[in-house]
Scaffold this motif. Structure first.
Motif, short mmCIF file in Angstrom:
data_model
loop_
_atom_site.label_atom_id
_atom_site.label_comp_id
_atom_site.label_asym_id
_atom_site.label_seq_id
_atom_site.Cartn_x
_atom_site.Cartn_y
_atom_site.Cartn_z
N THR A 94 0.83 -1.20 0.00
CA THR A 94 0.00 0.00 0.00
C THR A 94 0.86 1.26 0.00
OG1 THR A 94 -0.14 -0.08 2.42
CG2 THR A 94 -1.89 -1.17 1.17
N THR A 95 0.24 2.38 -0.35
CA THR A 95 0.97 3.65 -0.45
C THR A 95 1.47 4.14 0.89
OG1 THR A 95 -1.14 4.82 -0.35
CG2 THR A 95 -0.23 4.39 -2.53
N ASP A 96 0.91 3.68 1.99
CA ASP A 96 1.39 4.11 3.31
C ASP A 96 2.32 3.08 3.95
OD1 ASP A 96 -0.62 2.26 3.75
OD2 ASP A 96 -1.37 3.25 5.55
N GLY A 117 1.11 -0.92 5.04
CA GLY A 117 0.18 -0.04 5.74
C GLY A 117 -1.24 -0.55 5.63
N GLU A 119 -3.82 1.43 3.90
CA GLU A 119 -4.55 2.11 2.84
C GLU A 119 -5.11 1.11 1.83
OE1 GLU A 119 -5.19 5.43 2.03
OE2 GLU A 119 -4.47 5.98 4.02
N ASP A 120 -6.06 1.55 1.03
CA ASP A 120 -6.60 0.71 -0.04
C ASP A 120 -5.78 0.83 -1.32
OD1 ASP A 120 -8.65 -0.24 1.54
OD2 ASP A 120 -10.02 1.39 0.98
N GLU A 121 -5.15 1.99 -1.52
CA GLU A 121 -4.39 2.25 -2.73
C GLU A 121 -3.03 1.56 -2.65
OE1 GLU A 121 -2.99 6.22 -5.07
OE2 GLU A 121 -4.70 6.37 -3.71
#
Length: 152
Positions: A94-96, A117, A119-121
């Motif tokens: 994830t991006t985080d 992380g 996040e969904d992205e």
């Protein structure tokens, strides 16, 4: 005839020994003959990379998910920029996610540890991991400890 069989046996034994040493040297050096093809590149910036080198592993939960392909200085941020090739099947970072430079054992090789992380992205080709933790440099810790002892 018996002497010839002994010589052939010794030669085969020596050849097997040399082959074993070559395989051991390849394993110790970290050189893989069967490189993982494909993947996507992600980047991370660190204040201090310590002894991190190209071809160091990128791991998550102790499992290798990629490798460091390049290290350079970002001239704009004046930080070390690490380029990592992440394997294709790891498409869920994830991006985080956060990246840390870790050491295998007390004084072993350094590698990058990734903690995902929530996040969904997910990370894509060319993305940057924003949350990073630099290498722990033993000399800096000793210097800080000694400086604190002297000042007290």
């Amino acid at each position: 005839m018996r002497m010839r069989n002994v010589e052939i046996g010794v030669g085969a034994f020596m050849l097997a020994g040399i082959l074993a040493l070559v395989v051991l040297a390849l394993n110790v050096s970290g050189l893989n003959l069967s490189q993982q093809s494909g993947g996507y590149k992600v980047y991370a910036r660190f204040d201090n990379i310590g002894g991190l080198t190209p071809r160091a592993k990128v791991a998550m939960s102790g499992v290798q998910i990629g490798e460091v392909t390049a290290i350079r200085i970002d001239p704009r941020m004046l930080m070390a920029e690490v380029e990592m090739q992440i394997f294709d099947q790891v498409d869920y970072l994830t991006t985080d996610s956060s990246a840390s430079i870790l050491t295998a054992g007390l004084l072993g090789e350094q590698y990058i540890g990734i903690v995902p992380g929530a996040e969904d992205e997910v990370l894509a080709e060319g993305d940057y991991i924003q949350d990073t933790q630099s290498a722990l440099v033993l000399e800096e810790l000793i210097g800080k400890f000694l400086f604190n002892e002297v000042s007290e």
